[in-house]
Design an enzyme around this catalytic site. Sequence first.
Site, PDB file in Angstrom:
ATOM      1  N   GLY A 198     -55.763 -54.496   5.215  1.00  0.00           N
ATOM      2  CA  GLY A 198     -56.912 -55.209   4.632  1.00  0.00           C
ATOM      3  C   GLY A 198     -58.149 -55.006   5.498  1.00  0.00           C
ATOM      4  N   ASP A 251     -56.184 -62.582   9.787  1.00  0.00           N
ATOM      5  CA  ASP A 251     -55.082 -63.553   9.899  1.00  0.00           C
ATOM      6  C   ASP A 251     -54.818 -63.951  11.362  1.00  0.00           C
ATOM      7  OD1 ASP A 251     -54.880 -63.045   7.199  1.00  0.00           O
ATOM      8  OD2 ASP A 251     -53.110 -61.771   7.378  1.00  0.00           O
ATOM      9  N   ARG A 307     -65.395 -86.877  -4.641  1.00  0.00           N
ATOM     10  CA  ARG A 307     -64.219 -86.089  -5.043  1.00  0.00           C
ATOM     11  C   ARG A 307     -63.335 -85.700  -3.864  1.00  0.00           C
ATOM     12  NH1 ARG A 307     -67.535 -82.043  -9.060  1.00  0.00           N
ATOM     13  NH2 ARG A 307     -67.121 -83.213 -10.957  1.00  0.00           N
ATOM     14  N   MET A 329     -57.262 -67.953   3.422  1.00  0.00           N
ATOM     15  CA  MET A 329     -56.337 -66.826   3.615  1.00  0.00           C
ATOM     16  C   MET A 329     -55.512 -66.978   4.894  1.00  0.00           C
ATOM     17  SD  MET A 329     -58.154 -63.239   2.668  1.00  0.00           S
ATOM     18  CE  MET A 329     -58.184 -62.632   0.990  1.00  0.00           C
ATOM     19  N   ARG A 332     -61.051 -81.203  -7.093  1.00  0.00           N
ATOM     20  CA  ARG A 332     -61.419 -79.830  -7.427  1.00  0.00           C
ATOM     21  C   ARG A 332     -60.819 -78.893  -6.392  1.00  0.00           C
ATOM     22  NH1 ARG A 332     -62.739 -82.091 -11.400  1.00  0.00           N
ATOM     23  NH2 ARG A 332     -64.754 -82.091 -12.473  1.00  0.00           N
ATOM     24  N   ARG A 338     -63.412 -61.939   3.999  1.00  0.00           N
ATOM     25  CA  ARG A 338     -63.235 -60.615   4.614  1.00  0.00           C
ATOM     26  C   ARG A 338     -64.488 -59.755   4.535  1.00  0.00           C
ATOM     27  NH1 ARG A 338     -57.631 -58.760   2.550  1.00  0.00           N
ATOM     28  NH2 ARG A 338     -58.828 -56.975   1.858  1.00  0.00           N
TER      29      ARG A 338
HETATM   30  O1  F6P Z   1     -53.876 -59.660   5.830  1.00  0.00           O
HETATM   31  C1  F6P Z   1     -55.166 -59.952   5.451  1.00  0.00           C
HETATM   32  C2  F6P Z   1     -55.219 -60.631   4.122  1.00  0.00           C
HETATM   33  O2  F6P Z   1     -56.565 -60.942   3.842  1.00  0.00           O
HETATM   34  C3  F6P Z   1     -54.337 -61.863   3.967  1.00  0.00           C
HETATM   35  O3  F6P Z   1     -54.909 -63.028   4.529  1.00  0.00           O
HETATM   36  C4  F6P Z   1     -54.199 -61.934   2.470  1.00  0.00           C
HETATM   37  O4  F6P Z   1     -53.035 -62.623   2.100  1.00  0.00           O
HETATM   38  C5  F6P Z   1     -54.122 -60.485   2.092  1.00  0.00           C
HETATM   39  O5  F6P Z   1     -54.754 -59.756   3.111  1.00  0.00           O
HETATM   40  C6  F6P Z   1     -54.774 -60.145   0.767  1.00  0.00           C
HETATM   41  O6  F6P Z   1     -54.506 -58.825   0.485  1.00  0.00           O
HETATM   42  P1  F6P Z   1     -55.346 -57.918  -0.505  1.00  0.00           P
HETATM   43  O7  F6P Z   1     -56.517 -57.383   0.236  1.00  0.00           O
HETATM   44  O8  F6P Z   1     -54.388 -56.834  -0.855  1.00  0.00           O
HETATM   45  O9  F6P Z   1     -55.778 -58.752  -1.664  1.00  0.00           O
END
Ligand code: F6P
Length: 348
Positions: free
Chosen positions: A10, A126, A161, A168, A270, A279
């Site tokens: 990722g 992560d 709320r 993630m 919500r 990211r």
């Molecule tokens: O490992 C990084 C990460 O962003 C995780 O936190 C998340 O579960 C995963 O990648 C998501 O993967 P993708 O980019 O394939 O959607």
Amino acid sequence: MRIGVLTGGGDCPGLNATIRSIVIQGEKEGYEIIGFMDGWAGVLENRWQKLTEEEVEDIHREGGTILFTSRTNPYKETKGLERVKDTLKKNRIDALVAIGGNDTLGVAKRLCDEGIKIVGIPKTVDNDLSATDYASGFDTAINIAVEAMDRLHSTARSHHRVMVVEIMGRHAGWMTLEAGIGGGAHIILIPEVPFDLDEVCRTLMERKDAGKNYSMVAVAEGAKAAKGSKFLTQEVVKEAKTDAFGNILLGGVGEALAKEVASRTGLETRSVILGHLQRGGSPSAFDRFLATRFGIKAVELIKEGKFGEMVSLKGTDIISVPLKDAVERTRYVPVDWYNRLVGPFWGK
Ligand code: F6P
């Protein structure tokens, strides 16, 4: 000396700063740097581009990776190892720098065992790689989550709320723990500590009864309820299909939790999934600095002939550790950390 560089897994903020640093430091040493495209896919398919200082001069502030990325696993491809070796031989590559998380560096470790000269650089939002205190990308990601939570606070408060924010991190709770505390969440749920839904609902009601008319819940995408619960005892999966490393795509626990909380407590609730927002975009100053130091150290390791190592942050020092130590196990949040940090905020 010809050095190949790749980014795999990722994407995350800080990858370009790492690439830039390797190129600048590498050129200083008189090395030629080439970048393989799309992670291990570029090595398998012999796709690469030459990288020069001129090209990378300003990329440190850009998110993503100029080399692109993929979750390709050479060990799952026909004649993968042979093809990797062929490409490296054909292009007279003396050493590789693999920038990645558990999966990419796991492949790097196996290739090292086959005699390929590789140095690893840790990156992952992560922050679940062992043997380093921080991987690049994590700091930016948690800052994005904190900023989002600051914004969600005001709308949650205005409407009285409960706001459930899904963060993630796959099976590790680092992002949720750190962003949850930074973002002032009242309840923080991480994969390492299965939650008790009754306790979550009770805490929310207690807050309401105490005149606190809104609440924020930070929930990790991999969080689940404790065994014995009638609800959510399995991770919520978005896609059942696994990638080439056996990872499943998580997502949806926030919405499921919000619905259950609303139906049990009657509180208006919500949910928001921060997802890939965490990211994208420009890296923080911390990540730019860390990524730059990692890149310089990786070139130093190559110069010293120290292969099979990963650069690592220990305290404030950049050191190197065997790749094996980094990838053989996932780094989870210790339960006592969680209890000590989170307990005071919701009376555990
Ligand atoms: O490992 C990084 C990460 O962003 C995780 O936190 C998340 O579960 C995963 O990648 C998501 O993967 P993708 O980019 O394939 O959607």
